[in-house]
Write an enzyme that holds these catalytic residues in place. Structure first.
Site, short mmCIF file in Angstrom:
data_model
loop_
_atom_site.label_atom_id
_atom_site.label_comp_id
_atom_site.label_asym_id
_atom_site.label_seq_id
_atom_site.Cartn_x
_atom_site.Cartn_y
_atom_site.Cartn_z
CE LYS A 1 -1.25 4.89 -1.21
NZ LYS A 1 -2.24 5.42 -0.26
CD GLN B 1 -4.61 4.19 2.24
OE1 GLN B 1 -3.43 4.29 1.87
NE2 GLN B 1 -5.62 4.44 1.43
CG ASP C 1 -2.32 11.58 0.99
OD1 ASP C 1 -2.15 11.16 -0.17
OD2 ASP C 1 -2.81 10.88 1.89
#
Length: 300
Positions: free
Chosen positions: A58, A102, A125
């Site tokens: 990422k 994460q 997200d």
């Protein structure tokens, strides 16, 4: 592979590369017109090997399209209070337009509390309860990246999805539920199958669109798939066979030749997830700065 395999291979890697190219142009345009650079902050707690690989990927791709990348690596014994304090700082930071924590988090941390501590308009997200609610009620939302990528590939393949029968196998908050919401918004007739569903194979055979996200290697067999269906395989599983390790999906790919199209594993859904994360960050930046462009990189 069976010589009778006729299904088209949906090239997620190529689709993602095209999306990233459009996003790169979009970021360049933003810089030229505003002097600002969109920024993504990623938080990693602990040193889980798979999570570390994802975070590194990422970071690289965020920089590659010209955005700012802020990576915060915290020790595994980070407390809930410490993590919440960092999120408060990132929520307030004007240079940070998207925030991602994460997952999975270490067991001592409250995942739901962490997700819901992120400012909803920076929740790239798409997991915050407000974004889930906005999606469910047809309002503008930041959408979870994997189902967003799946929908983009489906619409590219099929055009209008209206009136199609869609079956989603799996009901997770990350993929299954938002995938069903997105398909309903496209006027599909949607059924969600899960571990308590009676006769999953028969249900799958009704699907014009079959999306599978359960994390069970090759669970969906060829005779579960309707001839001419479009199959999106979200699963990624490592299995051992003949002394070798290989990656397979949740669908028995070699048995699915009678589908009209199918995503391979690897090279299907996976590449779209990070591309859609970058797209969500650009979208979040535009909304925060009230920027309206004639042509968006992501249209769903």
């Amino acid at each position: 592979m069976n010589n009778q395999f006729l299904a088209d291979r949906i090239d997620g890697k190529g689709f993602a590369a095209n999306l990233v190219e459009k996003l790169t142009d979009d970021v360049t345009d933003i810089k030229e017109k505003t002097g600002l650079i969109p920024g993504l902050a990623v938080v990693l707690v602990g040193e889980d090997p798979a999570s570390s690989v994802y975070v590194s990927a990422k970071h690289r791709q965020t920089l590659a399209i010209g955005m700012q990348s802020f990576v915060h690596k915290l020790p595994i014994d980070t407390s809930q209070t410490e993590l919440m304090a960092l999120l408060t700082e990132l929520n307030a930071a004007s240079e940070v337009n998207g925030i991602l924590v994460q997952l999975p988090l270490p067991a001592h941390l409250d995942t739901n509390a962490v997700i819901n501590a992120i400012e909803p308009d920076k929740d790239v997200d798409g997991f915050h309860i407000l974004n889930a609610g906005r999606l469910a009620t047809g309002q503008d939302a930041l959408v979870p990246c994997t189902p967003l990528g799946c929908l983009m590939m489906l619409k590219d393949r099929l055009g209008s999805l209206a009136g199609m029968n869609a079956v989603v196998v799996g009901k997770s908050n990350i993929v299954g539920k938002p995938m069903a919401q997105l398909l309903m918004a496209e006027n599909c007739t949607v059924t969600v199958a899960h571990s308590k569903t009676r006769d999953v194979p028969a249900l799958c055979r009704t699907a014009d669109i079959l999306v599978v996200a359960v994390g069970r290697p090759e669970m969906v067999k060829g005779d579960w798939i309707k001839s001419g269906a479009v199959v999106i395989d979200v699963g990624i599983n490592r299995i051992e066979s003949d002394g070798r390790s290989r990656i397979v999906g949740d669908v028995a790919y070699d048995e699915a030749g009678h589908a009209s199209a199918i995503t391979p594993v690897p090279g299907g859904v996976g590449p779209m997830t990070i591309a859609c994360l970058l797209a969500n960050t650009v979208t979040a930046f535009k909304r925060q700065h009230k920027i309206v462009t004639k042509k968006e990189a992501v249209v769903v």
